[in-house]
Design a protein around this motif. Structure first.
Motif, PDB file in Angstrom:
ATOM      1  N   LYS A  94       2.860   1.634  -3.481  1.00  0.00           N
ATOM      2  CA  LYS A  94       2.012   2.035  -4.614  1.00  0.00           C
ATOM      3  C   LYS A  94       1.412   3.424  -4.420  1.00  0.00           C
ATOM      4  O   LYS A  94       1.479   4.272  -5.321  1.00  0.00           O
ATOM      5  N   ASN A  95       0.803   3.669  -3.263  1.00  0.00           N
ATOM      6  CA  ASN A  95       0.014   4.873  -3.069  1.00  0.00           C
ATOM      7  C   ASN A  95       0.814   6.094  -2.637  1.00  0.00           C
ATOM      8  O   ASN A  95       0.427   7.228  -2.947  1.00  0.00           O
ATOM      9  N   ILE A  96       1.911   5.874  -1.926  1.00  0.00           N
ATOM     10  CA  ILE A  96       2.730   7.000  -1.484  1.00  0.00           C
ATOM     11  C   ILE A  96       3.872   7.268  -2.459  1.00  0.00           C
ATOM     12  O   ILE A  96       4.185   8.414  -2.767  1.00  0.00           O
ATOM     13  N   CYS A  97       4.478   6.190  -2.971  1.00  0.00           N
ATOM     14  CA  CYS A  97       5.676   6.340  -3.805  1.00  0.00           C
ATOM     15  C   CYS A  97       5.440   6.127  -5.288  1.00  0.00           C
ATOM     16  O   CYS A  97       6.317   6.436  -6.100  1.00  0.00           O
ATOM     17  N   GLY A  98       4.303   5.566  -5.654  1.00  0.00           N
ATOM     18  CA  GLY A  98       4.043   5.300  -7.060  1.00  0.00           C
ATOM     19  C   GLY A  98       4.967   4.257  -7.639  1.00  0.00           C
ATOM     20  O   GLY A  98       5.353   4.322  -8.807  1.00  0.00           O
ATOM     21  N   ILE A  99       5.313   3.251  -6.834  1.00  0.00           N
ATOM     22  CA  ILE A  99       6.249   2.199  -7.231  1.00  0.00           C
ATOM     23  C   ILE A  99       5.512   0.865  -7.297  1.00  0.00           C
ATOM     24  O   ILE A  99       4.739   0.523  -6.405  1.00  0.00           O
ATOM     25  N   GLY A 100       5.795   0.095  -8.357  1.00  0.00           N
ATOM     26  CA  GLY A 100       5.021  -1.115  -8.615  1.00  0.00           C
ATOM     27  C   GLY A 100       5.727  -2.433  -8.391  1.00  0.00           C
ATOM     28  O   GLY A 100       5.184  -3.484  -8.753  1.00  0.00           O
ATOM     29  N   GLY A 101       6.929  -2.428  -7.819  1.00  0.00           N
ATOM     30  CA  GLY A 101       7.646  -3.667  -7.533  1.00  0.00           C
ATOM     31  C   GLY A 101       8.098  -3.705  -6.086  1.00  0.00           C
ATOM     32  O   GLY A 101       8.512  -2.675  -5.536  1.00  0.00           O
ATOM     33  N   ARG A 135      -2.752  -8.445  -0.385  1.00  0.00           N
ATOM     34  CA  ARG A 135      -2.634  -6.986  -0.359  1.00  0.00           C
ATOM     35  C   ARG A 135      -1.789  -6.477  -1.526  1.00  0.00           C
ATOM     36  O   ARG A 135      -2.087  -5.428  -2.103  1.00  0.00           O
ATOM     37  N   ALA A 136      -0.739  -7.209  -1.866  1.00  0.00           N
ATOM     38  CA  ALA A 136       0.077  -6.819  -3.022  1.00  0.00           C
ATOM     39  C   ALA A 136      -0.757  -6.904  -4.300  1.00  0.00           C
ATOM     40  O   ALA A 136      -0.736  -5.986  -5.132  1.00  0.00           O
ATOM     41  N   ASP A 137      -1.493  -7.998  -4.449  1.00  0.00           N
ATOM     42  CA  ASP A 137      -2.350  -8.166  -5.627  1.00  0.00           C
ATOM     43  C   ASP A 137      -3.413  -7.079  -5.674  1.00  0.00           C
ATOM     44  O   ASP A 137      -3.739  -6.557  -6.758  1.00  0.00           O
ATOM     45  N   LYS A 172       0.831  -1.206   0.000  1.00  0.00           N
ATOM     46  CA  LYS A 172       0.000   0.000   0.000  1.00  0.00           C
ATOM     47  C   LYS A 172       0.861   1.249   0.000  1.00  0.00           C
ATOM     48  O   LYS A 172       0.597   2.205  -0.743  1.00  0.00           O
ATOM     49  N   TYR A 173       1.916   1.243   0.820  1.00  0.00           N
ATOM     50  CA  TYR A 173       2.822   2.387   0.892  1.00  0.00           C
ATOM     51  C   TYR A 173       3.559   2.569  -0.434  1.00  0.00           C
ATOM     52  O   TYR A 173       3.634   3.682  -0.981  1.00  0.00           O
TER      53      TYR A 173
END
Length: 306
Positions: free
Chosen positions: A66-73, A97-99, A63-64
């Motif tokens: 993706k939503n805070i950093c815009g990172i997908g890995g 949660r990752a999915d 969640k952090y």
């Protein structure tokens, strides 16, 4: 907008423009690069007291990112999940949660699991056993690898032979899970690019590789002796199954003060590697999120400059 925010925004805009050109097919050298986040970057959040404003439950790593950093890995660190080994329900929730965030689990960095290159064979065998729960967790999460350390003792050649034996044993244990075993330059002889690339050649298995780290080239912590990081990365890239963009501090222009990311990313690209480049913020100032975003922006600028 303050100076630091301006640097981050400008770098991100430049990277976005470059990636649009890439999508149009005019810059094939840049295609294939993505950005991931090493969980070690947010250690301060996980180590905070539960309930504190800056506490982040390890379950919320995705969640952090993706939503805070815009990172997908995601690059997990096993020490944040000690005590959860063998808990399938816990790792099922972590995967859920990752999915749910639409991010990809890439690897688990395994520390404090024994010496891969221990001088006694029984200790090397025990080390393999200590890694097995993390192999199971990595497979459940959908990762491609576990990252291990190649600690050993003895002469240059002796340590190579011991590390080769330990890594071969680990690779055999990883085979049923369909996972790779990758080694990071992480101090001692493992930070010697000639030594570690030699180990890779001696192992000679497609499922054993490296995780070149931009900053981990300290050969001796007491004396401060360093291996040339650019030479080391060039030696390790032929075996790379991931790349770790370590950062400690930034100058006023948003460049890392010890590592020339533009030079390093050219080495990475020229090696033929295409894949995730992991943000690993290890500094103290600025704060955690700011350090991560500065690192991400710098990686994007370096990719755009290729």
């Amino acid at each position: 907008m303050n100076r630091k925010s301006f640097i981050i925004a400008s770098a991100a805009a430049a990277a976005g423009s470059a990636l649009s050109t890439q999508a149009a097919g005019r810059t094939p050298k840049k295609s294939g690069f993505k950005i991931s986040l090493a969980q070690w970057s947010i250690r301060a959040f996980h180590r905070a007291k539960p309930g504190a404003d800056n506490y982040l439950d390890p379950l919320d790593f995705a969640k952090y990112a993706k939503n805070i950093c815009g990172i997908g890995g995601l690059e997990y660190v096993n020490s944040f999940y000690f005590g959860k080994e063998g808990d399938d329900a816990y790792f099922a929730e972590l995967k859920k949660r990752a999915d749910g965030e639409g991010v990809k689990s890439l690897l688990i960095m395994c520390d404090r699991c024994g010496q891969v290159g221990a001088s006694q064979e029984e200790v090397r065998i025990e080390t393999v056993e200590k890694h097995k729960p993390w192999l199971a967790a990595a497979a459940q999460l959908g990762c491609h690898s576990i990252r291990v350390n190649a600690q050993s003792a003895g002469s240059f050649e002796e340590q190579q032979k011991l590390a080769v034996d330990g890594l071969t044993k680990l690779a055999e244990a990883a085979k049923p899970y369909g996972l790779n075993v990758i080694v990071e330059n992480h101090g001692g002889l493992s930070s010697n690019g000639e030594w570690l690339s030699g180990v890779m050649k001696m192992v000679d298995l497609p499922t054993v590789g490296t995780l070149p780290d931009f900053g981990n080239f300290t050969l001796n912590r007491k004396t401060g002796e360093q291996y040339d990081r650019y030479k080391g990365i060039q030696e390790l890239m032929p075996f790379a199954k991931g790349v770790s963009a370590k950062s400690h501090a930034f100058d006023a222009e948003g460049n890392e003060t010890k590592s020339d990311y533009f030079r390093i990313m050219k080495i990475v690209a020229d090696s033929g590697y295409r894949g995730y480049v992991g943000v690993e913020w290890e500094g103290g100032k600025p704060g955690t999120t700011e350090g991560i975003m500065l690192t991400k922006a710098l990686i994007e600028r370096a990719i755009a400059a290729l």
